[in-house]
Design a protein around this motif. Structure first.
Motif, mmCIF file in Angstrom:
data_model
loop_
_atom_site.group_PDB
_atom_site.id
_atom_site.type_symbol
_atom_site.label_atom_id
_atom_site.label_comp_id
_atom_site.label_asym_id
_atom_site.label_seq_id
_atom_site.Cartn_x
_atom_site.Cartn_y
_atom_site.Cartn_z
ATOM 1 N N GLN A 9 43.972 43.446 46.202
ATOM 2 C CA GLN A 9 43.440 42.415 47.096
ATOM 3 C C GLN A 9 44.140 41.091 46.858
ATOM 4 O OE1 GLN A 9 39.166 41.820 46.938
ATOM 5 N NE2 GLN A 9 39.169 41.149 49.065
ATOM 6 N N LEU A 10 44.583 40.471 47.946
ATOM 7 C CA LEU A 10 45.195 39.145 47.922
ATOM 8 C C LEU A 10 44.251 38.190 48.640
ATOM 9 C CD1 LEU A 10 47.570 41.207 47.557
ATOM 10 C CD2 LEU A 10 49.041 39.510 48.663
ATOM 11 N N LEU A 66 43.952 43.516 41.048
ATOM 12 C CA LEU A 66 44.356 44.916 40.942
ATOM 13 C C LEU A 66 43.226 45.667 40.267
ATOM 14 C CD1 LEU A 66 46.543 47.188 41.083
ATOM 15 C CD2 LEU A 66 47.262 46.453 38.800
ATOM 16 N N LEU A 67 42.662 46.651 40.978
ATOM 17 C CA LEU A 67 41.541 47.434 40.448
ATOM 18 C C LEU A 67 40.428 46.517 39.957
ATOM 19 C CD1 LEU A 67 43.679 50.040 38.470
ATOM 20 C CD2 LEU A 67 42.591 50.364 40.697
ATOM 21 N N GLY A 68 40.205 45.440 40.725
ATOM 22 C CA GLY A 68 39.116 44.516 40.434
ATOM 23 C C GLY A 68 39.421 43.430 39.427
ATOM 24 N N ARG A 81 51.295 48.215 33.273
ATOM 25 C CA ARG A 81 50.421 49.002 32.400
ATOM 26 C C ARG A 81 48.990 49.052 32.934
ATOM 27 N NH1 ARG A 81 53.087 46.301 27.030
ATOM 28 N NH2 ARG A 81 55.099 47.377 27.221
ATOM 29 N N LEU A 82 48.649 48.127 33.803
ATOM 30 C CA LEU A 82 47.324 48.165 34.419
ATOM 31 C C LEU A 82 47.277 49.123 35.613
ATOM 32 C CD1 LEU A 82 46.363 44.374 34.347
ATOM 33 C CD2 LEU A 82 45.427 46.209 32.929
ATOM 34 N N GLY A 83 48.458 49.621 36.045
ATOM 35 C CA GLY A 83 48.438 50.633 37.092
ATOM 36 C C GLY A 83 49.204 50.325 38.352
ATOM 37 N N LEU A 84 50.162 49.373 38.301
ATOM 38 C CA LEU A 84 50.966 49.061 39.483
ATOM 39 C C LEU A 84 52.441 49.224 39.149
ATOM 40 C CD1 LEU A 84 50.529 46.286 42.092
ATOM 41 C CD2 LEU A 84 52.733 46.447 40.907
ATOM 42 N N ALA A 85 53.163 49.946 39.993
ATOM 43 C CA ALA A 85 54.602 50.141 39.805
ATOM 44 C C ALA A 85 55.338 49.732 41.064
ATOM 45 C CB ALA A 85 54.911 51.601 39.465
ATOM 46 N N ARG A 86 56.579 49.315 40.887
ATOM 47 C CA ARG A 86 57.373 48.822 42.014
ATOM 48 C C ARG A 86 58.778 49.395 41.978
ATOM 49 N NH1 ARG A 86 59.356 42.533 43.134
ATOM 50 N NH2 ARG A 86 60.688 43.054 44.920
#
Length: 264
Positions: A9-10, A66-68, A81-86
């Motif tokens: 969420q942005l 990210l994930l709250g 490491r929190l769960g976002l890759a690019r």
């Protein structure tokens, strides 16, 4: 985070470079398992927005969750490491290493190998099993020992996608994944994206409108640093303001193989 809360969420995101405003109050919410395409004319701010989400830049104002969890201003490796890759437009692979060595490097953290200097990785059964599974999913089994620099462009992009996903992230940012591909390569690659990102949440920047309309559940249109529309492919295609921004260049929706129109 509630069950229905967006995973990405942005909220009122701004980014200035000196006195120049590049991102001007962007709001966007992406749900779990959703594929959202981010489109816009050159200079609209798409790359800047990706850099803000992935941690390469910090917003001048606003919040990214990210994930709250708020992540604005975090370093890229912590966000990963929190769960976002690019993935990136330009390959970030180790070209002198083999295909399987690149995958091994990508899998280390998710397989529990932290900063360990005493493991001989080629002899780790669990790690090698995971590498073999990814080679099969990517269709690169016969190239496993090939140095990356010797792969075709399409094979390098497939490996890049695998390396992006292999770390186990649940939210994936893909930056122009089909750039430079032929039409046949593009069709194959879109099918690969669909297959190996099943259940993942995707935010994709892409200029090929056929890819966008064939892949996305929703399309967010960024113009001059602001999102002017975010809706289903059908609604975005028929939006007069979007048509004006793209000078009427949006393609018609194509029928899916089952005869259903590609709606979100």
């Amino acid at each position: 985070m509630t069950h229905d809360a967006p995973v990405l969420q942005l909220r009122d995101i701004h980014r200035h470079f000196g006195a120049t405003a590049i991102i001007r109050g962007v709001n966007l919410a992406v749900r779990a398992g959703e594929r959202v395409a981010l489109i816009g004319p050159n200079g609209a701010g798409k790359s800047t927005l990706f850099n803000l989400i992935s941690g390469a830049l910090a917003p001048s104002a606003g919040e990214i969750r990210l994930l709250g969890r708020p992540i604005q201003g975090m370093r890229p490796e912590k966000i990963h490491r929190l769960g976002l890759a690019r993935s990136f437009q330009v390959s970030s692979l180790f070209e002198q290493l083999s295909v399987q060595e690149n995958l091994r490097c990508a899998l280390l953290w998710s397989q529990g190998y932290r900063y360990s200097f005493w493991h001989f990785l080629a002899r780790q059964p669990r790690l090698n099993t995971a590498v073999a599974q990814w080679l099969e999913r990517l269709g690169l089994q016969t190239q496993r020992h090939e140095a990356v620099r010797n792969l075709s462009y399409a094979q390098q992009r497939a490996l890049e996608l695998g390396v992006t996903l292999a770390g186990g992230a649940s939210v994936i940012l893909l930056d122009e994944p089909t750039a430079g591909m032929s039409r046949d390569e593009t069709r194959h690659f879109v099918a690969l994206i669909r297959q190996i990102t099943e259940g993942k949440t995707l935010l994709v920047v892409e200029h090929d409108m056929d890819v966008v309309f064939g892949l996305a559940d929703r399309i967010a249109v960024l113009v001059q640093g602001q999102i002017m529309a975010c809706d289903s492919p059908a609604a975005v295609r028929d939006n007069p303001a979007v048509q004006q921004a793209y000078l009427g260049a949006l393609p018609p929706l194509r029928d899916e193989p089952n005869g259903q129109e590609n709606h979100a």
